[in-house]
Design a protein around this motif. Structure first.
Motif, PDB file in Angstrom:
ATOM      1  N   VAL A 158       0.845  -1.189   0.000  1.00 52.34           N
ATOM      2  CA  VAL A 158       0.000   0.000   0.000  1.00 52.34           C
ATOM      3  C   VAL A 158       0.885   1.245   0.000  1.00 52.34           C
ATOM      4  N   ILE A 159       0.627   2.152  -0.952  1.00 51.10           N
ATOM      5  CA  ILE A 159       1.306   3.439  -1.016  1.00 51.10           C
ATOM      6  C   ILE A 159       0.316   4.477  -0.508  1.00 51.10           C
ATOM      7  N   SER A 160       0.725   5.231   0.522  1.00 46.25           N
ATOM      8  CA  SER A 160      -0.170   6.200   1.156  1.00 46.25           C
ATOM      9  C   SER A 160       0.508   7.563   1.257  1.00 46.25           C
ATOM     10  N   ALA A 161      -0.319   8.610   1.426  1.00 43.36           N
ATOM     11  CA  ALA A 161       0.178   9.977   1.549  1.00 43.36           C
ATOM     12  C   ALA A 161      -0.379  10.627   2.807  1.00 43.36           C
ATOM     13  N   SER A 162       0.425  11.512   3.400  1.00 41.26           N
ATOM     14  CA  SER A 162       0.010  12.248   4.592  1.00 41.26           C
ATOM     15  C   SER A 162       0.353  13.724   4.420  1.00 41.26           C
ATOM     16  N   GLN A 185       1.282  21.565  -0.789  1.00 37.58           N
ATOM     17  CA  GLN A 185       1.179  21.070   0.580  1.00 37.58           C
ATOM     18  C   GLN A 185       2.440  20.263   0.906  1.00 37.58           C
ATOM     19  N   ASP A 186       2.824  20.242   2.174  1.00 35.71           N
ATOM     20  CA  ASP A 186       3.886  19.335   2.603  1.00 35.71           C
ATOM     21  C   ASP A 186       3.318  17.933   2.547  1.00 35.71           C
ATOM     22  N   SER A 231       2.023  15.540   8.759  1.00 31.48           N
ATOM     23  CA  SER A 231       3.274  15.049   9.371  1.00 31.48           C
ATOM     24  C   SER A 231       3.198  13.593   9.806  1.00 31.48           C
ATOM     25  N   GLY A 232       2.378  12.797   9.123  1.00 39.26           N
ATOM     26  CA  GLY A 232       2.331  11.370   9.392  1.00 39.26           C
ATOM     27  C   GLY A 232       1.324  10.929  10.428  1.00 39.26           C
TER      28      GLY A 232
END
Length: 92
Positions: free
Chosen positions: A22-26, A63-64, A29-30
């Motif tokens: 699974v590839i995820s994004a935040s 966005q960061d 800051s996680g």
């Protein structure tokens, strides 16, 4: 994904049904992650060659961003996962 001994390409018939990558994004800051893509026994491309995957991150512009890759090995099997040339670029 390939079988460790013999380098046989894995497909739904011989990849554990509970395997997932699974590839995820935040953007916080996680603290929380949103899945972008999942590879599992049902959609794995059975090949010993590298496969190109391209995912748009346009929803995260300005966005960061943190990216996380999680591999759930599953309940059985003797195989390996290769990730090569991972990059984040603009304009693709």
């Amino acid at each position: 994904m390939a079988e460790y001994l013999g380098a046989t390409a894995l497909n739904a018939a011989n990849l554990p049904s509970d395997f997932s990558l699974v590839i995820s994004a935040s953007t916080d800051s996680g603290t929380n992650y949103t899945p972008l893509a999942t590879i599992n026994a049902a959609n794995n491309q059975s090949t010993l060659s590298f496969v190109t995957f391209i995912y748009s991150l346009s929803a995260y512009a300005n966005q960061d961003l943190m990216i996380k890759i999680v591999i759930n090995r599953g309940s059985s099997g003797d195989f390996f996962v290769d990730i090569d040339n991972f990059g984040i670029v603009t304009g693709k």
